[in-house]
Motif scaffolding. Structure first.
Motif, PDB file in Angstrom:
ATOM      1  N   TRP A  57     -18.144 -13.342 -58.637  1.00  0.00           N
ATOM      2  CA  TRP A  57     -19.682 -12.359 -58.349  1.00  0.00           C
ATOM      3  C   TRP A  57     -20.581 -12.355 -57.072  1.00  0.00           C
ATOM      4  CZ3 TRP A  57     -17.780  -7.862 -57.577  1.00  0.00           C
ATOM      5  CH2 TRP A  57     -16.684  -7.516 -58.783  1.00  0.00           C
ATOM      6  N   THR A  58     -21.025 -14.361 -58.104  1.00  0.00           N
ATOM      7  CA  THR A  58     -22.371 -14.392 -56.803  1.00  0.00           C
ATOM      8  C   THR A  58     -22.214 -14.542 -55.437  1.00  0.00           C
ATOM      9  OG1 THR A  58     -23.071 -15.005 -59.323  1.00  0.00           O
ATOM     10  CG2 THR A  58     -23.999 -16.627 -56.843  1.00  0.00           C
ATOM     11  N   ALA A  59     -20.420 -15.229 -55.246  1.00  0.00           N
ATOM     12  CA  ALA A  59     -20.389 -15.486 -54.166  1.00  0.00           C
ATOM     13  C   ALA A  59     -19.781 -14.304 -53.340  1.00  0.00           C
ATOM     14  CB  ALA A  59     -18.850 -16.087 -53.906  1.00  0.00           C
ATOM     15  N   VAL A  60     -19.262 -13.091 -54.225  1.00  0.00           N
ATOM     16  CA  VAL A  60     -18.814 -12.044 -53.824  1.00  0.00           C
ATOM     17  C   VAL A  60     -20.050 -11.166 -53.545  1.00  0.00           C
ATOM     18  CG1 VAL A  60     -17.779  -9.757 -54.006  1.00  0.00           C
ATOM     19  CG2 VAL A  60     -17.464 -11.768 -55.231  1.00  0.00           C
ATOM     20  N   LYS A  61     -21.346 -11.155 -54.180  1.00  0.00           N
ATOM     21  CA  LYS A  61     -22.032 -10.439 -53.933  1.00  0.00           C
ATOM     22  C   LYS A  61     -22.810 -10.884 -52.976  1.00  0.00           C
ATOM     23  CE  LYS A  61     -25.197  -9.132 -56.937  1.00  0.00           C
ATOM     24  NZ  LYS A  61     -26.001  -9.121 -57.956  1.00  0.00           N
ATOM     25  N   ALA A  62     -23.225 -12.156 -52.445  1.00  0.00           N
ATOM     26  CA  ALA A  62     -24.164 -13.023 -51.231  1.00  0.00           C
ATOM     27  C   ALA A  62     -22.842 -12.814 -50.022  1.00  0.00           C
ATOM     28  CB  ALA A  62     -23.626 -14.420 -51.787  1.00  0.00           C
ATOM     29  N   ALA A  63     -21.127 -12.403 -49.777  1.00  0.00           N
ATOM     30  CA  ALA A  63     -21.106 -12.573 -48.814  1.00  0.00           C
ATOM     31  C   ALA A  63     -20.885 -11.114 -48.236  1.00  0.00           C
ATOM     32  CB  ALA A  63     -19.256 -12.611 -49.214  1.00  0.00           C
ATOM     33  N   LEU A  64     -20.664 -10.076 -49.016  1.00  0.00           N
ATOM     34  CA  LEU A  64     -20.689  -8.960 -49.225  1.00  0.00           C
ATOM     35  C   LEU A  64     -22.199  -8.526 -49.029  1.00  0.00           C
ATOM     36  CD1 LEU A  64     -18.728  -6.892 -52.028  1.00  0.00           C
ATOM     37  CD2 LEU A  64     -18.340  -7.176 -48.867  1.00  0.00           C
ATOM     38  N   THR A  65     -23.580  -8.794 -49.057  1.00  0.00           N
ATOM     39  CA  THR A  65     -24.897  -8.608 -48.668  1.00  0.00           C
ATOM     40  C   THR A  65     -24.355  -8.643 -47.489  1.00  0.00           C
ATOM     41  OG1 THR A  65     -25.386  -8.679 -50.729  1.00  0.00           O
ATOM     42  CG2 THR A  65     -27.061  -8.802 -49.348  1.00  0.00           C
ATOM     43  N   GLN A 103     -13.055 -11.972 -53.126  1.00  0.00           N
ATOM     44  CA  GLN A 103     -14.178 -13.163 -53.111  1.00  0.00           C
ATOM     45  C   GLN A 103     -13.720 -14.054 -51.046  1.00  0.00           C
ATOM     46  OE1 GLN A 103     -15.261 -16.699 -55.351  1.00  0.00           O
ATOM     47  NE2 GLN A 103     -15.560 -17.793 -54.086  1.00  0.00           N
ATOM     48  N   ALA A 104     -12.391 -13.752 -51.482  1.00  0.00           N
ATOM     49  CA  ALA A 104     -11.708 -14.545 -49.971  1.00  0.00           C
ATOM     50  C   ALA A 104     -11.774 -13.435 -48.966  1.00  0.00           C
ATOM     51  CB  ALA A 104     -10.178 -14.849 -50.233  1.00  0.00           C
ATOM     52  N   LEU A 105     -11.463 -12.528 -49.174  1.00  0.00           N
ATOM     53  CA  LEU A 105     -12.069 -10.515 -48.007  1.00  0.00           C
ATOM     54  C   LEU A 105     -13.388 -11.102 -48.184  1.00  0.00           C
ATOM     55  CD1 LEU A 105      -9.346  -8.448 -49.746  1.00  0.00           C
ATOM     56  CD2 LEU A 105      -9.292  -9.570 -47.072  1.00  0.00           C
ATOM     57  N   ALA A 106     -14.518 -10.962 -48.813  1.00  0.00           N
ATOM     58  CA  ALA A 106     -15.847 -10.291 -48.344  1.00  0.00           C
ATOM     59  C   ALA A 106     -15.915 -11.856 -47.549  1.00  0.00           C
ATOM     60  CB  ALA A 106     -16.984 -10.322 -49.688  1.00  0.00           C
ATOM     61  N   SER A 107     -15.562 -13.043 -47.879  1.00  0.00           N
ATOM     62  CA  SER A 107     -16.952 -13.865 -46.964  1.00  0.00           C
ATOM     63  C   SER A 107     -15.377 -14.524 -46.093  1.00  0.00           C
ATOM     64  CB  SER A 107     -16.340 -15.456 -47.485  1.00  0.00           C
ATOM     65  OG  SER A 107     -15.428 -15.547 -48.261  1.00  0.00           O
ATOM     66  N   ARG A 108     -14.569 -13.225 -45.191  1.00  0.00           N
ATOM     67  CA  ARG A 108     -13.191 -14.256 -44.534  1.00  0.00           C
ATOM     68  C   ARG A 108     -14.085 -14.368 -43.188  1.00  0.00           C
ATOM     69  NH1 ARG A 108     -11.774 -10.960 -40.554  1.00  0.00           N
ATOM     70  NH2 ARG A 108     -10.079 -12.783 -40.477  1.00  0.00           N
ATOM     71  N   GLY A 109     -13.364 -14.546 -42.099  1.00  0.00           N
ATOM     72  CA  GLY A 109     -13.901 -14.276 -40.405  1.00  0.00           C
ATOM     73  C   GLY A 109     -13.071 -15.620 -39.399  1.00  0.00           C
ATOM     74  N   PRO A 133     -15.428 -20.596 -40.599  1.00  0.00           N
ATOM     75  CA  PRO A 133     -15.583 -19.037 -40.069  1.00  0.00           C
ATOM     76  C   PRO A 133     -16.701 -18.119 -40.806  1.00  0.00           C
ATOM     77  CG  PRO A 133     -13.726 -18.581 -41.537  1.00  0.00           C
ATOM     78  CD  PRO A 133     -14.147 -20.280 -41.979  1.00  0.00           C
ATOM     79  N   GLU A 134     -17.216 -18.351 -39.531  1.00  0.00           N
ATOM     80  CA  GLU A 134     -18.254 -17.156 -40.035  1.00  0.00           C
ATOM     81  C   GLU A 134     -18.417 -15.698 -40.247  1.00  0.00           C
ATOM     82  OE1 GLU A 134     -22.479 -16.364 -37.354  1.00  0.00           O
ATOM     83  OE2 GLU A 134     -21.047 -16.733 -36.374  1.00  0.00           O
ATOM     84  N   ILE A 135     -19.580 -15.267 -41.035  1.00  0.00           N
ATOM     85  CA  ILE A 135     -19.181 -14.453 -42.048  1.00  0.00           C
ATOM     86  C   ILE A 135     -19.559 -13.095 -40.554  1.00  0.00           C
ATOM     87  CG2 ILE A 135     -20.114 -12.672 -42.811  1.00  0.00           C
ATOM     88  CD1 ILE A 135     -19.652 -14.830 -45.559  1.00  0.00           C
ATOM     89  N   SER A 136     -18.483 -12.113 -40.022  1.00  0.00           N
ATOM     90  CA  SER A 136     -18.956 -10.910 -39.215  1.00  0.00           C
ATOM     91  C   SER A 136     -19.880  -9.732 -40.111  1.00  0.00           C
ATOM     92  CB  SER A 136     -18.182 -10.920 -38.055  1.00  0.00           C
ATOM     93  OG  SER A 136     -17.326 -11.865 -37.441  1.00  0.00           O
ATOM     94  N   LEU A 137     -21.176  -9.476 -39.143  1.00  0.00           N
ATOM     95  CA  LEU A 137     -22.448  -9.069 -39.482  1.00  0.00           C
ATOM     96  C   LEU A 137     -21.196  -7.397 -39.233  1.00  0.00           C
ATOM     97  CD1 LEU A 137     -25.682  -9.703 -39.096  1.00  0.00           C
ATOM     98  CD2 LEU A 137     -24.392 -10.328 -41.048  1.00  0.00           C
ATOM     99  N   ARG A 138     -21.822  -6.318 -40.051  1.00  0.00           N
ATOM    100  CA  ARG A 138     -21.095  -5.296 -40.468  1.00  0.00           C
ATOM    101  C   ARG A 138     -21.620  -3.798 -39.987  1.00  0.00           C
ATOM    102  NH1 ARG A 138     -17.229  -7.682 -38.020  1.00  0.00           N
ATOM    103  NH2 ARG A 138     -14.477  -7.862 -38.672  1.00  0.00           N
ATOM    104  N   LEU A 139     -21.405  -2.924 -39.075  1.00  0.00           N
ATOM    105  CA  LEU A 139     -22.584  -2.233 -39.823  1.00  0.00           C
ATOM    106  C   LEU A 139     -22.574  -1.103 -41.127  1.00  0.00           C
ATOM    107  CD1 LEU A 139     -20.818   0.495 -37.548  1.00  0.00           C
ATOM    108  CD2 LEU A 139     -22.838   0.331 -37.034  1.00  0.00           C
ATOM    109  N   PRO A 140     -23.780  -0.639 -42.050  1.00  0.00           N
ATOM    110  CA  PRO A 140     -24.037  -0.452 -43.364  1.00  0.00           C
ATOM    111  C   PRO A 140     -23.049  -0.028 -44.095  1.00  0.00           C
ATOM    112  CG  PRO A 140     -25.476   0.508 -41.782  1.00  0.00           C
ATOM    113  CD  PRO A 140     -24.955  -0.929 -41.317  1.00  0.00           C
ATOM    114  N   LEU A 141     -22.163   0.100 -45.109  1.00  0.00           N
ATOM    115  CA  LEU A 141     -21.983   0.600 -45.978  1.00  0.00           C
ATOM    116  C   LEU A 141     -21.491   2.796 -45.757  1.00  0.00           C
ATOM    117  CD1 LEU A 141     -20.638  -1.686 -48.367  1.00  0.00           C
ATOM    118  CD2 LEU A 141     -19.448  -1.433 -46.730  1.00  0.00           C
ATOM    119  N   ASN A 142     -22.981   3.004 -45.711  1.00  0.00           N
ATOM    120  CA  ASN A 142     -23.648   4.364 -45.311  1.00  0.00           C
ATOM    121  C   ASN A 142     -23.028   4.652 -44.532  1.00  0.00           C
ATOM    122  OD1 ASN A 142     -25.503   3.167 -44.343  1.00  0.00           O
ATOM    123  ND2 ASN A 142     -27.116   4.633 -45.338  1.00  0.00           N
TER     124      ASN A 142
END
Length: 284
Positions: free
Chosen positions: A7-15, A38-44, A200-209
């Motif tokens: 969860w720590t890695a998932v939270k860090a990647a999603l954030t 975890q793989a999806l959250a951090s993929r690039g 790979p770099e984590i690409s920033l995305r639009l906010p979820l809201n």
């Protein structure tokens, strides 16, 4: 039992990807996260590759796994063309040469929409095909899109890196000729596939809201969301160069929305509809 993630890695990647508001997601879901999360959250996407190139057996396995994905009404209107032979691979890379990195891709998988097989089925069974309209094109396109996503997941789970290349549609007829695609078969996207030479770099995305809607679509906050996202992208993940700077000038700051507005301010693929009609599709 699926392998658990962290969860720590998932939270860090999603954030990292969506911003601070994504942190609360991981606190609201019980149990351990699947490793896939975890793989999806951090993929690039990967645009630099190392040796050895993928083997034919590896690519065929990944393609088979991708083709296990869902398909509309079991119609199976999607195929994959694997491009590994050097001359053909170089010719395909040349078609998308505006993305210079593609010259170093060791292999390509071209995901194709295929409505030819359905029409052959009607010939075999002696049944008239009466749904020759836009939905035929749309169904095959969606089937191909599903397989595209599944191919990405299967390849990355194996340790490969991939990057989708929609620019193949900029020269769709030439790509179709190179791959020998007959009527009612057309390329949706190519994928560069290989062993990543860098993380790979984590690409920033639009906010979820801005992109998740509960019950009903609501985009009343889009302007504010885009403005906030622009500021975050410019500060944390700035563009290396400005699109069409010679014609449109330098913007400061150069934001995501400015880049996307410039991208679609230039005519692109205006001949794609004619190409699709020439393939035998009726788009009414």
């Amino acid at each position: 039992m699926a392998k658990a993630g962290n969860w720590t890695a998932v939270k860090a990647a999603l954030t990292r990807r969506f911003g601070a508001a994504a942190e609360r997601l991981t606190d609201a879901v019980a149990g351990e996260p699947p490793a896939l999360w975890q793989a999806l959250a951090s993929r690039g996407s990967v645009r630099a590759f190392r040796d050895p190139p993928p083997t034919a057996e590896e690519l065929h396995m990944i393609a088979a796994l991708a083709l296990a994905a869902p398909t509309k009404s079991d119609l199976q209107q999607r195929d994959i063309v694997l491009v590994t032979e050097p001359d053909q691979r170089d010719a395909l890379a040349a078609l998308v040469s505006e993305q210079a990195w593609t010259a170093g891709a060791p292999a390509f998988a071209v995901i194709c929409a295929n409505h030819r097989r359905q029409r052959l089925i009607h010939e075999l069974r002696g049944r008239e095909f009466v749904n020759d309209h836009l939905d035929a094109f749309f169904n095959a396109s969606v089937d191909a899109g599903i397989v595209l996503a599944a191919f990405v997941l299967a390849a990355e789970a194996y340790g490969f890196g991939v990057c989708p290349i929609s620019a193949i549609r900029n020269r769709a007829q030439e790509a179709s000729d190179l791959l020998g695609l007959p009527d009612h078969v057309f390329p949706v996207a190519a994928l560069a596939v290989g062993r990543p030479a860098e993380e790979p770099e984590i690409s920033l995305r639009l906010p979820l809201n801005a992109t998740i809607h509960d019950g009903r679509f609501d985009d009343t906050g889009q302007r504010q969301a885009i403005t906030a996202y622009d500021a975050r992208r410019a500060a944390e993940q700035p563009y290396a160069r400005q699109r069409r700077a010679r014609e449109l000038g330098e913007a400061e700051p150069y934001t995501w929305s400015e880049d996307k507005a410039r991208q679609y301010n230039l005519p692109e693929r205006a001949d794609f509809g004619a190409f699709i009609r020439a393939k035998g599709f009726k788009l009414d």
